[in-house]
Design a protein around this motif. Structure first.
Motif, mmCIF file in Angstrom:
data_model
loop_
_atom_site.group_PDB
_atom_site.id
_atom_site.type_symbol
_atom_site.label_atom_id
_atom_site.label_comp_id
_atom_site.label_asym_id
_atom_site.label_seq_id
_atom_site.Cartn_x
_atom_site.Cartn_y
_atom_site.Cartn_z
ATOM 1 N N ALA A 116 24.614 2.520 45.651
ATOM 2 C CA ALA A 116 26.167 2.030 45.886
ATOM 3 C C ALA A 116 27.147 2.490 44.861
ATOM 4 N N ASP A 117 26.647 2.432 43.518
ATOM 5 C CA ASP A 117 27.347 3.024 42.551
ATOM 6 C C ASP A 117 27.656 4.510 42.779
ATOM 7 N N ASP A 118 26.470 5.251 42.989
ATOM 8 C CA ASP A 118 26.643 6.805 43.150
ATOM 9 C C ASP A 118 27.777 7.095 44.200
ATOM 10 N N ILE A 119 27.662 6.362 45.270
ATOM 11 C CA ILE A 119 28.334 6.412 46.446
ATOM 12 C C ILE A 119 29.916 6.488 46.021
ATOM 13 N N ILE A 120 30.168 5.210 45.317
ATOM 14 C CA ILE A 120 31.564 5.067 44.913
ATOM 15 C C ILE A 120 32.189 6.077 44.092
ATOM 16 N N LYS A 121 31.322 6.557 43.109
ATOM 17 C CA LYS A 121 31.702 7.746 42.198
ATOM 18 C C LYS A 121 31.725 8.980 42.632
ATOM 19 N N SER A 122 30.879 9.421 43.541
ATOM 20 C CA SER A 122 30.849 10.657 44.152
ATOM 21 C C SER A 122 31.872 10.779 45.368
ATOM 22 N N GLN A 123 31.996 9.827 46.106
ATOM 23 C CA GLN A 123 32.818 9.783 47.199
ATOM 24 C C GLN A 123 34.633 9.718 47.144
ATOM 25 N N SER A 124 34.628 8.996 45.897
ATOM 26 C CA SER A 124 35.973 8.761 45.273
ATOM 27 C C SER A 124 36.356 10.108 44.821
ATOM 28 N N ALA A 125 35.491 10.717 44.104
ATOM 29 C CA ALA A 125 35.690 12.278 43.585
ATOM 30 C C ALA A 125 36.295 13.008 44.909
ATOM 31 N N GLU A 126 35.339 12.922 46.017
ATOM 32 C CA GLU A 126 35.699 13.697 47.057
ATOM 33 C C GLU A 126 36.864 13.448 47.687
ATOM 34 N N VAL A 127 37.309 12.021 47.773
ATOM 35 C CA VAL A 127 38.556 11.865 48.467
ATOM 36 C C VAL A 127 39.699 12.312 47.694
ATOM 37 N N LYS A 128 39.620 12.209 46.503
ATOM 38 C CA LYS A 128 40.744 13.087 45.598
ATOM 39 C C LYS A 128 40.768 14.622 45.989
ATOM 40 N N GLN A 129 39.552 15.137 45.964
ATOM 41 C CA GLN A 129 39.533 16.688 46.416
ATOM 42 C C GLN A 129 40.047 16.889 47.709
ATOM 43 N N LEU A 130 39.660 16.032 48.456
ATOM 44 C CA LEU A 130 40.072 16.162 50.260
ATOM 45 C C LEU A 130 41.697 16.130 50.244
ATOM 46 N N GLN A 131 42.103 15.042 49.412
ATOM 47 C CA GLN A 131 43.734 15.084 49.336
ATOM 48 C C GLN A 131 44.545 16.215 48.914
ATOM 49 N N SER A 132 43.688 16.650 47.673
ATOM 50 C CA SER A 132 44.373 17.911 47.153
ATOM 51 C C SER A 132 44.505 19.034 48.147
#
Length: 223
Positions: free
Chosen positions: A202-218
């Protein structure tokens, strides 16, 4: 009686005394040796038995080290990941943006092994891979605000029909919503779960997917 005769009479007594001492000593050494060997054997047996008992206790503890939140997390995240993989596979032959293509490959690489791991947990916990009814996992559709980020069948068909920049934009928008749903589920697992492996994922998902959300928004910002 002469001194010579007295000496002859004393000699057998000395020989008997010496023989007695040798015999007693031999018996003592044999007894000590037997005790040492027996002790070594028992020590080895006890060590093996202790190690086996420890391993069995560890297995039993791991098998029972979960709660309902852990089960729900795995059961809900498996289909969630599976849909993300379907979305990522659609990028092949449809996406035009290099960053979208790379991110789609990254999602496949990360989430496919996690699906296998979660199915393994449920099997070891003797729980079904999917529950008959999972609240919040209805495929409400893109923008439905259902909180889980799952796309409807209509959404998936729509994405499948797109190409080029149109696909890139829709993919980024849908995946942001999808990831946010996964992050919400992972935060719930961190709060209510018990199993350390599930909480770590769960911790890994939060970290990795939060980073991907920022990338997708950019990516959306520049398309």
């Amino acid at each position: 009686m002469t001194a010579f005769t007295r000496a002859l009479r004393r000699k057998p007594a000395r020989r008997l005394t010496a023989a007695g001492l040798i015999t007693a000593g031999a018996l003592f050494l044999a007894a000590c040796g037997g005790d040492d060997m027996s002790g070594m054997d028992h020590g080895s047996d006890n060590s093996s038995a202790s190690a086996t008992a420890t391993d069995q206790a560890g297995d039993a503890d791991q098998a029972g080290n979960f709660n309902d939140a852990d089960v729900s997390f795995a059961q809900m995240m498996i289909p969630h990941h599976e849909q993300a993989l379907k979305m990522a596979k659609l990028a092949d032959g449809r996406a035009s943006d290099a960053e979208i293509k790379d991110l789609a490959a990254q999602i496949e690489k990360a989430q496919d092994p996690e699906i296998t791991t979660m199915k393994g947990w449920l099997e070891s916990w003797k729980q079904p891979t999917a529950a008959e009814s999972m609240p919040g996992m209805d495929h409400g559709g893109h923008g439905s605000g259902n909180g889980n980020g799952m796309m409807s069948d209509a959404d998936m068909d729509e994405l499948k029909a797109m190409k080029g920049t149109e696909f890139d934009k829709a993919f980024a928008e849908m995946m942001i919503e999808h990831h946010n749903g996964a992050i919400t589920m992972a935060k719930d697992e961190q709060k209510n779960g018990k199993n350390p492996d599930a909480k770590k994922m769960a911790d890994d998902i939060i970290k990795s997917q939060s980073a991907e959300v920022k990338q997708l928004q950019s990516i959306l910002d520049r398309l």
